[in-house]
Design an enzyme around this catalytic site. Structure first.
Site, PDB file in Angstrom:
ATOM      1  N   LYS A  86       6.071  -4.924  -0.793  1.00 56.61           N
ATOM      2  CA  LYS A  86       5.911  -3.612  -1.674  1.00 56.61           C
ATOM      3  C   LYS A  86       7.272  -3.000  -1.781  1.00 56.61           C
ATOM      4  CE  LYS A  86       1.297  -3.149  -0.030  1.00 56.61           C
ATOM      5  NZ  LYS A  86       0.155  -2.702   1.064  1.00 56.61           N
TER       6      LYS A  86
ATOM      7  N   GLN B  30      -0.638   1.795   5.649  1.00 52.20           N
ATOM      8  CA  GLN B  30      -0.758   0.407   5.830  1.00 52.20           C
ATOM      9  C   GLN B  30      -2.044   0.136   6.748  1.00 52.20           C
ATOM     10  OE1 GLN B  30       0.597  -2.201   3.933  1.00 52.20           O
ATOM     11  NE2 GLN B  30      -1.075  -3.375   4.544  1.00 52.20           N
TER      12      GLN B  30
ATOM     13  N   ASP C 140      -3.537   4.787  -2.977  1.00 49.44           N
ATOM     14  CA  ASP C 140      -4.121   3.546  -2.639  1.00 49.44           C
ATOM     15  C   ASP C 140      -5.634   3.715  -3.404  1.00 49.44           C
ATOM     16  OD1 ASP C 140      -3.542   1.358  -1.359  1.00 49.44           O
ATOM     17  OD2 ASP C 140      -3.455   2.410   0.546  1.00 49.44           O
TER      18      ASP C 140
END
Ligand code: NAP
Length: 312
Positions: free
Chosen positions: A52, A96, A119
């Site tokens: 990422k 995460q 997200d």
């Protein structure tokens, strides 16, 4: 031969389209910025986060990693998130997963301010998804819709079956397909006659986490198959069984000690489908691309720029 839905190609297109938006933000305000919270030392999470950050760098998105120790408490992590929430120079926050067992994951995800929730997991953004209001969509489902749309696979009026009901993939992709006017059935581990239900699908999304579980008997001839599964098979006999003794796959296994297999049988899907996503190289590349798209869209919203066309 069925059409291969090439996730790498679509990812590259999305990245190309983001470039001028990022340049415009950099010229008007500052480059978009993403903060990633990576707790402890989970090797898989470390690889995902590295990829990422690498993509951020390629695109000119600023990024930073916050790395609390494995022993972090829920209260400490809530404080970390709160600090990122109030920072004006951060547009997107990603925590995460998975988090260590002592941490209340739900509370942490709910603590991320919805405006920076790239997200799309915050209940406010889940509500926006269900209501069809603008907002960040979970990255993997959003990537699947990009793939179907860009390959001009008709969705409206089609029968779609989604196997898997996770908050991350199954439920949101079902909702996105519904908004595109598919008739959607969601299946899970308690669904009876799963193969028969799957055979009704014109679009089949498999998000299960079981290598090659969806075999030919689940597939209606001509179906479009979206295989979300990423299962590492580390048993040689299993690789030989799934790939029917393919010398190439066994050589790949002997070299690396494992082979990546989707949830859909990789040979049956070629025989039965009209279009499918390969594993690897199908859905996987789109998840990070859509994270970048969500970060750019968040930066634009925060800067008061309204981007109408295309992504997000
Ligand atoms: P998950 O949270 O474990 O959910 C799996 C779902 O599959 C559950 O709803 C479960 O049903 C259902 N299921 C399990 N066994 C089943 C069976 N025998 N028959 C029918 N349904 C069954 O997994 P996830 O996070 O959604 O991920 C699914 C897969 O996608 C995994 O392989 C994951 O690695 C992969 N993934 C890939 C990407 C990517 O970027 N390519 C992103 C996310 C996930 P119940 O709810 O009844 O337990």
């Amino acid at each position: 031969m069925p059409l291969i839905l090439d996730g790498n190609r679509v990812r590259d297109d999305i990245k190309r389209e983001l470039a001028p938006r990022i340049a415009a933000l950099a010229a008007l305000v500052r480059p978009p910025s993403l903060a990633v919270v990576l707790v402890g030392h989970n090797p898989a999470s470390e690889i995902y986060v590295r990829n990422k950050i690498k993509t951020c760098r390629e695109l000119g998105i600023q990024s930073e990693i916050v790395t609390p120790p494995e022993s972090v408490s829920t209260a400490e992590l809530l404080h970390t998130v709160e600090c990122l929430n109030v920072r004006d120079d951060i547009d997107g926050i990603l925590v995460q997963l998975p988090l260590p067992s002592q941490v209340d994951t739900r509370r942490i995800l709910q603590a991320v301010t919805p405006a920076k929730d790239v997200d799309g997991f915050h209940p406010c953004n889940v509500g926006s998804l269900v209501a069809g209001l603008p907002g960040p969509r979970p990255c993997t489902p959003a990537g699947i819709l990009e793939l179907l749309t860009r390959y001009r696979i008709p969705i409206a009026g089609k029968r779609a079956v989604v196997v898997g009901r996770s908050d991350i993939v199954g439920k949101p992709v079902a909702m996105l397909l519904l908004h595109q006017h598919a008739t959607v059935t969601i299946c899970h581990s308690r669904t009876p006659s799963l193969a028969a239900v799957c055979r009704e699908a014109e679009i089949l999304v498999a998000a299960i986490g079981r290598a090659a579980m969806i075999t030919g008997e689940f597939l209606n001839p001509g179906v479009t198959v979206i295989d979300v599964g990423t299962n590492r098979v580390d048993n040689r006999a299993e690789v030989a069984r799934i790939f029917r003794g393919s010398p190439e796959k066994l050589a790949a296994f002997d070299k690396r000690g494992s082979v990546l297999v989707g949830d859909v049988h990789p040979l049956d899907v070629v025989e039965k489908s009209s279009a499918y996503t390969p594993v690897p190289g199908g859905v996987g590349p789109l998840t990070i691309a859509m994270l970048m798209a969500n970060t750019v869209a968040s930066a634009e919203r925060r800067a008061g720029i309204c981007y109408q066309a295309g992504i997000c």
